[in-house]
Design a protein around this motif. Structure first.
Motif, PDB file in Angstrom:
ATOM      1  N   GLY A 169       0.747  -1.103   0.057  1.00  0.00           N
ATOM      2  CA  GLY A 169       0.014  -0.035   0.180  1.00  0.00           C
ATOM      3  C   GLY A 169       0.873   1.184  -0.028  1.00  0.00           C
ATOM      4  N   THR A 170       0.292   2.305   0.955  1.00  0.00           N
ATOM      5  CA  THR A 170       1.159   3.522   0.727  1.00  0.00           C
ATOM      6  C   THR A 170       2.864   3.135   0.915  1.00  0.00           C
ATOM      7  OG1 THR A 170      -0.836   4.594   1.541  1.00  0.00           O
ATOM      8  CG2 THR A 170       1.466   5.717   1.830  1.00  0.00           C
ATOM      9  N   ILE A 171       2.945   2.537   2.032  1.00  0.00           N
ATOM     10  CA  ILE A 171       4.391   2.375   2.508  1.00  0.00           C
ATOM     11  C   ILE A 171       5.248   1.284   1.566  1.00  0.00           C
ATOM     12  CG2 ILE A 171       5.962   1.895   4.330  1.00  0.00           C
ATOM     13  CD1 ILE A 171       4.525   4.724   4.742  1.00  0.00           C
ATOM     14  N   GLY A 172       4.282   0.020   1.617  1.00  0.00           N
ATOM     15  CA  GLY A 172       5.014  -1.020   0.694  1.00  0.00           C
ATOM     16  C   GLY A 172       5.490  -0.669  -0.688  1.00  0.00           C
ATOM     17  N   LYS A 173       4.450   0.032  -1.548  1.00  0.00           N
ATOM     18  CA  LYS A 173       4.966   0.330  -2.901  1.00  0.00           C
ATOM     19  C   LYS A 173       6.285   1.215  -2.913  1.00  0.00           C
ATOM     20  CE  LYS A 173       1.090   2.446  -3.569  1.00  0.00           C
ATOM     21  NZ  LYS A 173      -0.326   3.254  -4.168  1.00  0.00           N
ATOM     22  N   ARG A 174       6.359   2.165  -1.932  1.00  0.00           N
ATOM     23  CA  ARG A 174       7.593   3.094  -1.988  1.00  0.00           C
ATOM     24  C   ARG A 174       8.805   2.234  -1.303  1.00  0.00           C
ATOM     25  NH1 ARG A 174       3.001   6.274  -1.240  1.00  0.00           N
ATOM     26  NH2 ARG A 174       3.205   8.331  -2.104  1.00  0.00           N
ATOM     27  N   VAL A 175       8.375   1.466  -0.422  1.00  0.00           N
ATOM     28  CA  VAL A 175       9.623   0.500   0.075  1.00  0.00           C
ATOM     29  C   VAL A 175      10.208  -0.378  -1.137  1.00  0.00           C
ATOM     30  CG1 VAL A 175      10.514  -1.280   1.540  1.00  0.00           C
ATOM     31  CG2 VAL A 175       9.182   0.742   2.416  1.00  0.00           C
ATOM     32  N   ALA A 176       9.308  -0.717  -1.858  1.00  0.00           N
ATOM     33  CA  ALA A 176       9.473  -1.795  -3.008  1.00  0.00           C
ATOM     34  C   ALA A 176      10.595  -1.056  -3.861  1.00  0.00           C
ATOM     35  CB  ALA A 176       8.459  -2.423  -3.814  1.00  0.00           C
ATOM     36  N   LEU A 182       4.831  22.649  -0.682  1.00  0.00           N
ATOM     37  CA  LEU A 182       6.145  21.683  -0.520  1.00  0.00           C
ATOM     38  C   LEU A 182       5.734  20.490  -1.444  1.00  0.00           C
ATOM     39  CD1 LEU A 182       6.634  21.472   3.360  1.00  0.00           C
ATOM     40  CD2 LEU A 182       8.273  22.216   1.596  1.00  0.00           C
ATOM     41  N   LYS A 183       4.628  20.144  -1.551  1.00  0.00           N
ATOM     42  CA  LYS A 183       4.279  18.937  -2.495  1.00  0.00           C
ATOM     43  C   LYS A 183       4.389  19.253  -3.876  1.00  0.00           C
ATOM     44  CE  LYS A 183       2.642  15.368  -2.162  1.00  0.00           C
ATOM     45  NZ  LYS A 183       3.393  13.938  -2.184  1.00  0.00           N
ATOM     46  N   GLU A 184       4.116  20.721  -4.360  1.00  0.00           N
ATOM     47  CA  GLU A 184       4.368  21.261  -5.475  1.00  0.00           C
ATOM     48  C   GLU A 184       5.738  21.182  -5.761  1.00  0.00           C
ATOM     49  OE1 GLU A 184       1.752  21.460  -7.232  1.00  0.00           O
ATOM     50  OE2 GLU A 184       2.241  22.340  -9.160  1.00  0.00           O
ATOM     51  N   TYR A 185       6.501  21.586  -4.910  1.00  0.00           N
ATOM     52  CA  TYR A 185       8.183  21.644  -4.778  1.00  0.00           C
ATOM     53  C   TYR A 185       8.700  20.301  -5.384  1.00  0.00           C
ATOM     54  CZ  TYR A 185      12.730  23.550  -3.336  1.00  0.00           C
ATOM     55  OH  TYR A 185      13.983  23.810  -3.072  1.00  0.00           O
ATOM     56  N   ALA A 186       8.125  19.317  -4.530  1.00  0.00           N
ATOM     57  CA  ALA A 186       8.754  18.028  -4.790  1.00  0.00           C
ATOM     58  C   ALA A 186       8.352  17.425  -6.146  1.00  0.00           C
ATOM     59  CB  ALA A 186       8.114  17.033  -3.908  1.00  0.00           C
ATOM     60  N   GLN A 187       7.094  17.865  -6.508  1.00  0.00           N
ATOM     61  CA  GLN A 187       6.667  17.343  -7.811  1.00  0.00           C
ATOM     62  C   GLN A 187       7.228  18.175  -9.020  1.00  0.00           C
ATOM     63  OE1 GLN A 187       2.244  17.433  -8.002  1.00  0.00           O
ATOM     64  NE2 GLN A 187       2.244  16.300  -6.378  1.00  0.00           N
ATOM     65  N   ARG A 206      10.308  14.423  -8.356  1.00  0.00           N
ATOM     66  CA  ARG A 206      10.258  13.336  -7.360  1.00  0.00           C
ATOM     67  C   ARG A 206       9.217  12.381  -7.690  1.00  0.00           C
ATOM     68  NH1 ARG A 206      12.316  14.690  -2.162  1.00  0.00           N
ATOM     69  NH2 ARG A 206      14.335  15.531  -2.264  1.00  0.00           N
ATOM     70  N   PRO A 207       9.281  11.275  -7.482  1.00  0.00           N
ATOM     71  CA  PRO A 207       8.500  10.048  -7.641  1.00  0.00           C
ATOM     72  C   PRO A 207       7.345  10.382  -6.378  1.00  0.00           C
ATOM     73  CG  PRO A 207      10.476   9.125  -6.779  1.00  0.00           C
ATOM     74  CD  PRO A 207      10.711  10.488  -7.030  1.00  0.00           C
ATOM     75  N   ARG A 208       6.039  10.180  -7.294  1.00  0.00           N
ATOM     76  CA  ARG A 208       4.733  10.378  -6.332  1.00  0.00           C
ATOM     77  C   ARG A 208       4.897  11.854  -5.745  1.00  0.00           C
ATOM     78  NH1 ARG A 208       6.234   4.882  -5.182  1.00  0.00           N
ATOM     79  NH2 ARG A 208       4.837   3.419  -6.379  1.00  0.00           N
ATOM     80  N   GLY A 209       5.688  12.797  -6.030  1.00  0.00           N
ATOM     81  CA  GLY A 209       5.790  13.873  -5.036  1.00  0.00           C
ATOM     82  C   GLY A 209       6.346  13.606  -3.846  1.00  0.00           C
ATOM     83  N   ASP A 210       7.244  12.689  -3.599  1.00  0.00           N
ATOM     84  CA  ASP A 210       7.655  12.531  -2.335  1.00  0.00           C
ATOM     85  C   ASP A 210       8.518  13.200  -1.779  1.00  0.00           C
ATOM     86  OD1 ASP A 210       5.769  10.201  -2.252  1.00  0.00           O
ATOM     87  OD2 ASP A 210       7.488   8.806  -2.377  1.00  0.00           O
ATOM     88  N   LEU A 211       8.350  13.576  -0.527  1.00  0.00           N
ATOM     89  CA  LEU A 211       9.186  14.358   0.332  1.00  0.00           C
ATOM     90  C   LEU A 211      10.094  13.594   1.408  1.00  0.00           C
ATOM     91  CD1 LEU A 211       6.974  17.396   0.299  1.00  0.00           C
ATOM     92  CD2 LEU A 211       9.599  17.807  -0.359  1.00  0.00           C
ATOM     93  N   TRP A 212      11.230  12.826   1.416  1.00  0.00           N
ATOM     94  CA  TRP A 212      11.768  11.980   2.283  1.00  0.00           C
ATOM     95  C   TRP A 212      12.344  12.740   3.490  1.00  0.00           C
ATOM     96  CZ3 TRP A 212      13.569  11.440  -3.162  1.00  0.00           C
ATOM     97  CH2 TRP A 212      12.896  10.602  -3.945  1.00  0.00           C
ATOM     98  N   HIS A 233       6.384  14.299   5.576  1.00  0.00           N
ATOM     99  CA  HIS A 233       5.307  13.713   4.575  1.00  0.00           C
ATOM    100  C   HIS A 233       5.447  12.380   4.877  1.00  0.00           C
ATOM    101  CE1 HIS A 233       4.726  12.012   0.268  1.00  0.00           C
ATOM    102  NE2 HIS A 233       3.648  12.348   0.791  1.00  0.00           N
ATOM    103  N   GLN A 234       4.284  12.013   5.528  1.00  0.00           N
ATOM    104  CA  GLN A 234       3.833  10.759   6.083  1.00  0.00           C
ATOM    105  C   GLN A 234       4.013   9.613   5.333  1.00  0.00           C
ATOM    106  OE1 GLN A 234       1.475  12.960   5.394  1.00  0.00           O
ATOM    107  NE2 GLN A 234       0.051  11.605   4.107  1.00  0.00           N
ATOM    108  N   GLU A 235       3.703   9.586   3.931  1.00  0.00           N
ATOM    109  CA  GLU A 235       3.710   8.607   2.991  1.00  0.00           C
ATOM    110  C   GLU A 235       5.249   8.369   2.700  1.00  0.00           C
ATOM    111  OE1 GLU A 235       1.385  10.972   0.285  1.00  0.00           O
ATOM    112  OE2 GLU A 235       0.338   8.927  -0.153  1.00  0.00           O
ATOM    113  N   SER A 236       6.109   9.000   2.979  1.00  0.00           N
ATOM    114  CA  SER A 236       7.628   8.791   2.422  1.00  0.00           C
ATOM    115  C   SER A 236       8.960   8.897   3.190  1.00  0.00           C
ATOM    116  CB  SER A 236       7.918   9.673   1.153  1.00  0.00           C
ATOM    117  OG  SER A 236       7.966  10.811   1.276  1.00  0.00           O
ATOM    118  N   ASP A 237       8.517   9.490   4.376  1.00  0.00           N
ATOM    119  CA  ASP A 237       9.754   9.795   5.333  1.00  0.00           C
ATOM    120  C   ASP A 237      10.559   8.646   5.859  1.00  0.00           C
ATOM    121  OD1 ASP A 237       7.946   9.517   7.297  1.00  0.00           O
ATOM    122  OD2 ASP A 237       8.913  10.854   8.711  1.00  0.00           O
TER     123      ASP A 237
END
Ligand code: NDP
Ligand code: X15
Length: 361
Positions: A10-17, A264-269, A273-279, A302-306
């Motif tokens: 899901g949110t975390i697993g696809k990014r970890v992969a 910030l999300k716009e900055y990443a996009q 950045r993939p998926r607009g992620d902010l690690w 960024h809860q989805e990617s840090d």
């Protein structure tokens, strides 16, 4: 090459992969989930062998035309380590499966700390976890990761007498239409302290920290209001310098005119950045203020990617002899973490070091 299985896509697993696939010393052994939905199709398109996490779900994958490489046991057998990214609570049930195959595993921050032998944050306790030979390790949650990344260097540089943070938590991820609130502001949890302070103490045991949580109708990022009473006086500029030297802290410059998480999300996009992620933790440089020994600042998380680079480092801490700094630099380089070059990156590059793939087992 370390073969890494990802259970829960899901949110975390696809990014970890994707982060594992980007590393020079790792490859994705496969991913597992229970539903043959659009994310299963995406995993298949990316070339990740898709496993039915439950045997009774295999027919559903066949019916949907998503090729199935095997079940969860097959994935665990194929893997040197499994990163469990299933919903909170399921990782604890899965530990027995990993143990049955004598396969190390990482768990996520939604699990209770006692799911694992140790909790992990690369900046706070990579060396301790690596030295402990722990094979079941929990990567602390997004908010705890964000706090640990700033409190560890502040404690090293100035000493932390007491840290206090109010966490303005996003209501759900952008892909979660069933989450809320949609028109309210909730003390969450209403009890004080929230679980985040004690969670910081799973990786920084001696740090005095209290946290309070508030959940709001937003999905993009969490926002922390941080107040730290330092043990020694410091100028705001010196604190900014300390945070600039952290490779996973982005000091947002005032002239960028970044008003909040949407910018910030716009900055990443815009940065591709993939998926607009902010690690990285995003700390507003202009917000850093010091009154005596009291330090204040705002940061967005960024809860989805840090936690994604932290999972990659935890894999190396558990499975290899790679030093903390080497792993962090390699992970950052492979992912593209950092909008500028940190002191740590420069030092390791100057030393000619790089992460090694020397697995212990
Ligand atoms: N999202 C976030 O902001 C953050 C989450 N975390 C933590 O990460 C963990 C995962 O969260 P998140 O990625 O958001 O969750 P998601 O709900 O986005 O993803 C969970 C995935 O697990 C799959 N799944 C469900 N049941 C099983 C099962 N029994 N076996 C295998 N896979 C299963 C789901 O797909 P399917 O239903 O098809 O099986 C889905 O792919 C949690 O512990 C969470 O607290 C940590 C930091 C931040
Ligand atoms: O681990 C998280 O948050 P937390 O650090 O507030 O516990 C993730 O943002 C997931 O939170 P959720 O449990 O609200 O989905």
């Amino acid at each position: 090459m370390l073969r890494v299985g990802v259970n829960g896509y899901g949110t975390i697993g696809k990014r970890v992969a994707d982060a594992v696939a980007a590393q020079p010393d790792m490859e994705v052994a496969g991913v597992a989930k229970t539903t043959p939905n659009f994310e299963a199709e995406a995993a298949h398109r990316r070339g990740y062998p898709v496993h039915a996490a439950r045997e009774d779900r295999r027919d559903a994958f066949d019916d949907a035309g998503v090729p199935v490489a095997g079940d969860l046991d097959d994935l665990v057998v194929e893997s040197d380590i499994v990163v469990d990214c299933t919903p909170a609570g399921i990782g604890a049930e899965n530990r027995a499966v990993y143990e049955r195959h004598d396969t190390p595993a990482l768990y996520q921050g939604g699990e209770d700390a006692d799911v694992a032998d140790a909790s992990f944050n690369a900046r706070a306790n990579y060396d301790e976890v690596a030295a402990s030979d722990a094979e079941h390790v929990r990567v602390v949650s997004c908010n705890t990761t964000g706090l640990s990344r700033v409190l560890a260097p502040l404690d090293e540089q100035y000493g932390v007498e007491k840290a206090r943070a109010t966490l303005v938590r996003r209501g759900g991820d952008p892909s979660q239409p069933d989450r809320g609130p949609i028109n309210d502001i909730l003390p969450d949890p209403v009890t004080v302290p929230s679980h985040h302070g004690p969670d910081v103490n799973t990786v920084l045991p001696d740090l005095a920290v209290d946290t309070m949580g508030v959940t709001v109708p937003a999905t993009l990022m969490h926002l922390h209001s941080v107040n730290v009473t330092l043990e020694t006086e410091a100028e705001a500029a010196a604190v900014a310098e300390t945070l600039t030297d952290e490779s996973r802290v982005f000091l947002v410059p005032g002239d960028a005119r970044v008003a909040g998480p949407a910018h910030l999300k716009e900055y990443a996009q815009d940065a591709g950045r993939p998926r607009g992620d902010l690690w990285e933790n995003c700390v507003w440089a202009e917000s850093i203020a010091v009154e005596g020994r009291d330090l204040y600042f705002f940061q967005a998380i960024h809860q989805e990617s840090d936690v994604v680079p932290e999972n990659v480092d935890a894999i190396r801490a558990v499975c290899t002899d790679t030093e903390a700094a080497e792993s962090v630099v390699e992970t950052n380089r492979a992912l593209g973490v950092g909008f500028g070059e940190s002191e740590e990156t420069r030092r390791v590059a100057a030393d000619g070091e790089g992460a090694t793939a020397s697995a212990d087992d």
